[in-house]
Write a protein that holds these residues in place. Structure first.
Motif, PDB file in Angstrom:
ATOM      1  N   THR A 114       0.823  -1.208   0.000  1.00  0.00           N
ATOM      2  CA  THR A 114       0.000   0.000   0.000  1.00  0.00           C
ATOM      3  C   THR A 114       0.858   1.259   0.000  1.00  0.00           C
ATOM      4  O   THR A 114       0.488   2.261  -0.617  1.00  0.00           O
ATOM      5  N   GLN A 115       1.996   1.212   0.656  1.00  0.00           N
ATOM      6  CA  GLN A 115       2.846   2.399   0.692  1.00  0.00           C
ATOM      7  C   GLN A 115       3.447   2.698  -0.675  1.00  0.00           C
ATOM      8  O   GLN A 115       3.646   3.859  -1.040  1.00  0.00           O
ATOM      9  N   ASP A 116       3.728   1.650  -1.435  1.00  0.00           N
ATOM     10  CA  ASP A 116       4.222   1.855  -2.793  1.00  0.00           C
ATOM     11  C   ASP A 116       3.138   2.507  -3.649  1.00  0.00           C
ATOM     12  O   ASP A 116       3.415   3.392  -4.466  1.00  0.00           O
ATOM     13  N   TYR A 117       1.893   2.076  -3.440  1.00  0.00           N
ATOM     14  CA  TYR A 117       0.757   2.671  -4.146  1.00  0.00           C
ATOM     15  C   TYR A 117       0.669   4.162  -3.844  1.00  0.00           C
ATOM     16  O   TYR A 117       0.554   4.992  -4.761  1.00  0.00           O
ATOM     17  N   TYR A 118       0.753   4.531  -2.564  1.00  0.00           N
ATOM     18  CA  TYR A 118       0.655   5.946  -2.199  1.00  0.00           C
ATOM     19  C   TYR A 118       1.883   6.731  -2.667  1.00  0.00           C
ATOM     20  O   TYR A 118       1.776   7.916  -3.009  1.00  0.00           O
ATOM     21  N   ARG A 119       3.031   6.076  -2.708  1.00  0.00           N
ATOM     22  CA  ARG A 119       4.240   6.750  -3.188  1.00  0.00           C
ATOM     23  C   ARG A 119       4.090   7.130  -4.661  1.00  0.00           C
ATOM     24  O   ARG A 119       4.396   8.264  -5.061  1.00  0.00           O
ATOM     25  N   VAL A 120       3.608   6.185  -5.478  1.00  0.00           N
ATOM     26  CA  VAL A 120       3.429   6.464  -6.905  1.00  0.00           C
ATOM     27  C   VAL A 120       2.316   7.496  -7.111  1.00  0.00           C
ATOM     28  O   VAL A 120       2.433   8.406  -7.938  1.00  0.00           O
ATOM     29  N   LEU A 121       1.242   7.359  -6.338  1.00  0.00           N
ATOM     30  CA  LEU A 121       0.142   8.320  -6.433  1.00  0.00           C
ATOM     31  C   LEU A 121       0.628   9.726  -6.082  1.00  0.00           C
ATOM     32  O   LEU A 121       0.290  10.712  -6.758  1.00  0.00           O
ATOM     33  N   ARG A 122       1.443   9.817  -5.044  1.00  0.00           N
ATOM     34  CA  ARG A 122       1.971  11.119  -4.616  1.00  0.00           C
ATOM     35  C   ARG A 122       2.877  11.720  -5.693  1.00  0.00           C
ATOM     36  O   ARG A 122       2.861  12.935  -5.930  1.00  0.00           O
ATOM     37  N   ALA A 123       3.636  10.862  -6.364  1.00  0.00           N
ATOM     38  CA  ALA A 123       4.549  11.352  -7.399  1.00  0.00           C
ATOM     39  C   ALA A 123       3.792  11.993  -8.558  1.00  0.00           C
ATOM     40  O   ALA A 123       4.251  12.973  -9.152  1.00  0.00           O
ATOM     41  N   TRP A 124       2.615  11.456  -8.872  1.00  0.00           N
ATOM     42  CA  TRP A 124       1.847  11.969 -10.011  1.00  0.00           C
ATOM     43  C   TRP A 124       0.868  13.068  -9.620  1.00  0.00           C
ATOM     44  O   TRP A 124       0.602  13.978 -10.404  1.00  0.00           O
ATOM     45  N   TYR A 125       0.293  12.986  -8.408  1.00  0.00           N
ATOM     46  CA  TYR A 125      -0.802  13.891  -8.055  1.00  0.00           C
ATOM     47  C   TYR A 125      -0.507  14.800  -6.866  1.00  0.00           C
ATOM     48  O   TYR A 125      -1.321  15.666  -6.547  1.00  0.00           O
ATOM     49  N   GLY A 126       0.617  14.595  -6.212  1.00  0.00           N
ATOM     50  CA  GLY A 126       0.971  15.452  -5.094  1.00  0.00           C
ATOM     51  C   GLY A 126       0.490  14.906  -3.759  1.00  0.00           C
ATOM     52  O   GLY A 126      -0.362  14.015  -3.685  1.00  0.00           O
ATOM     53  N   ALA A 127       1.032  15.471  -2.683  1.00  0.00           N
ATOM     54  CA  ALA A 127       0.768  14.969  -1.336  1.00  0.00           C
ATOM     55  C   ALA A 127      -0.688  15.148  -0.929  1.00  0.00           C
ATOM     56  O   ALA A 127      -1.275  14.274  -0.278  1.00  0.00           O
ATOM     57  N   ARG A 128      -1.300  16.273  -1.297  1.00  0.00           N
ATOM     58  CA  ARG A 128      -2.671  16.536  -0.855  1.00  0.00           C
ATOM     59  C   ARG A 128      -3.640  15.491  -1.411  1.00  0.00           C
ATOM     60  O   ARG A 128      -4.486  14.969  -0.678  1.00  0.00           O
ATOM     61  N   VAL A 129      -3.528  15.176  -2.697  1.00  0.00           N
ATOM     62  CA  VAL A 129      -4.416  14.178  -3.302  1.00  0.00           C
ATOM     63  C   VAL A 129      -4.143  12.797  -2.709  1.00  0.00           C
ATOM     64  O   VAL A 129      -5.076  12.043  -2.398  1.00  0.00           O
ATOM     65  N   ALA A 130      -2.874  12.456  -2.535  1.00  0.00           N
ATOM     66  CA  ALA A 130      -2.534  11.147  -1.969  1.00  0.00           C
ATOM     67  C   ALA A 130      -3.107  10.996  -0.564  1.00  0.00           C
ATOM     68  O   ALA A 130      -3.629   9.927  -0.202  1.00  0.00           O
ATOM     69  N   GLU A 131      -3.045  12.054   0.229  1.00  0.00           N
ATOM     70  CA  GLU A 131      -3.604  12.004   1.584  1.00  0.00           C
ATOM     71  C   GLU A 131      -5.123  11.880   1.543  1.00  0.00           C
ATOM     72  O   GLU A 131      -5.720  11.160   2.356  1.00  0.00           O
ATOM     73  N   ARG A 132      -5.744  12.577   0.601  1.00  0.00           N
ATOM     74  CA  ARG A 132      -7.201  12.475   0.460  1.00  0.00           C
ATOM     75  C   ARG A 132      -7.614  11.046   0.120  1.00  0.00           C
ATOM     76  O   ARG A 132      -8.556  10.496   0.706  1.00  0.00           O
TER      77      ARG A 132
END
Length: 394
Positions: A114-132
């Motif tokens: 799951t952390q890899d998923y959020y890492r890739v998501l954060r790379a493309w969409y930024g921290a705010r979207v990943a946290e949401r």
């Protein structure tokens, strides 16, 4: 000019509409003289085309052997997961059928780490979207990718990073891709199928025949259609519903719902149909009801075929469906209002034969004045020639 083409795609009898679309597309391309190789994960292809080679996806030799390579891409990991490593090593045109690939990416990342998923998501969409997204996943019983909000974070970026061009079927999808990947060349091509023409004469019977076609899933609101049949028939109207598609597990109780409403004789559950049976019933109902919400912006093969057949059609006013011509009735997505307006429309045409005749005439005019399947194939070939062959990004 495109002379030799590789098509990496699902293929019949894989149970996905993209396989059926790809078969018709390949048939049309072969008919205009394109040398075509199909690479697929389908282990036992049930349909072949003269002159078209159908091979396992592992046999793909690379893009150098073709003028263009096209990946028919959707969001289901079963049918498209094995396309990804091929695309990553061999950039090509992505024909994007689902303008949200969050399901596909989450399948490979979230299930393993799951952390890899959020890492890739954060790379493309930024921290705010990943946290949401993370907050949503932690607070709900479904993943963000299964929610109505998925189109806000489509997550097709890791796939389209390797695309040399992108083909879509709607302005909705074109805008969604452009907003995220502005430098990618995107072209819109109409979705069309072979052997689809309006009938010489429509059927006229005393009972209004409705058809709900395709896999029966919760977001297609067949329960709303069943309730509408109940209300119409309770007021003396004569309406019969044909549910032509396999029932997903969460929809297995729909026959029980019909029975509890006392209308089991007004609904026929056909199950999954063969292609021949599907076309028979498409040509023998009065109205196609194809509701869908939430939507990921995907294009409906059922609705595309209904439009080519000149069949009066009812949809939800959302995504690609909202772009459909005025002859298509568009319902709101809120449950009660959706049901209310569906009942009203069915009552109007079931009691007024002239109104149904006018609706049919409008649909027939649209079917006869839009591009034919043959014209769509010519447009597809011209579109392929517009794309460059090198990857957008190294």
């Amino acid at each position: 000019m495109i002379r030799k083409l590789a098509l990496i795609t699902p293929w019949p009898d894989q149970r996905t509409g993209i396989a059926d679309y790809a078969f018709d597309l390949a048939h049309g391309l072969a008919d205009v003289g394109i040398e075509l190789d199909v690479f697929t994960t389908c282990t036992k292809p049930s349909r072949t085309i003269s002159g078209v080679r159908i091979q396992d996806i592992d046999k793909f030799p690379g893009t150098f052997a073709f003028d263009q390579t096209v990946y028919q891409m959707g969001n289901c990991s079963t049918f498209h997961g094995e396309q990804l490593p091929v695309l990553f090593e061999n950039p090509g045109i992505v024909h994007l059928h689902d303008p949200a690939l969050h399901h596909l990416i989450a399948f490979f990342l979230y299930r393993d780490d799951t952390q890899d998923y959020y890492r890739v998501l954060r790379a493309w969409y930024g921290a705010r979207v990943a946290e949401r997204v993370q907050t949503f996943n932690e607070l709900n019983n479904q993943g963000f990718w299964d929610s109505p909000h998925v189109t806000e974070v489509p997550f097709f970026d890791p796939v389209l990073e390797h695309a040399t061009g992108c083909i879509v079927h709607s302005a909705y999808a074109q805008q969604a891709v452009h907003s995220r990947v502005p430098n990618l060349h995107i072209r819109q091509v109409r979705q069309a199928y072979r052997n689809m023409q309006p009938p010489a004469k429509y059927n006229d019977g005393e009972v209004l025949q409705l058809g709900a076609f395709g896999m029966v899933q919760q977001h297609k609101h067949v329960d709303v259609i069943i309730e509408a049949v109940k209300r119409c028939n309770a007021e003396g109207k004569r309406v019969h519903l044909h549910v032509a598609g396999a029932l997903e597990s969460v929809c297995k109780d729909l026959p029980d719902l019909a029975k509890s409403l006392g209308i089991e004789n007004d609904i026929t559950f056909h199950g999954r149909l063969s292609e021949e049976e599907f076309l028979y019933w498409m040509n023998n109902v009065d109205i196609c009801v194809s509701l869908r919400f939430p939507t990921m912006g995907e294009t409906s093969a059922v609705v595309s075929r209904a439009l080519q057949l000149g069949l009066p059609t009812i949809v939800n006013n959302v995504g690609w469906y909202a772009e459909l011509p005025s002859c298509v009735t568009k319902l709101p997505t809120e449950h009660d209002e959706m049901l209310k307006q569906l009942v009203a429309q069915l009552q109007r045409v079931s009691t007024n034969g002239e109104q149904l005749a006018q609706w049919r005439a409008q649909c027939r005019r649209y079917a006869q004045t839009t591009g034919s399947f043959e014209q769509t194939i010519q447009d597809y070939v011209r579109t392929l020639a517009c794309f460059r062959t090198s990857a957008m990004a190294a």
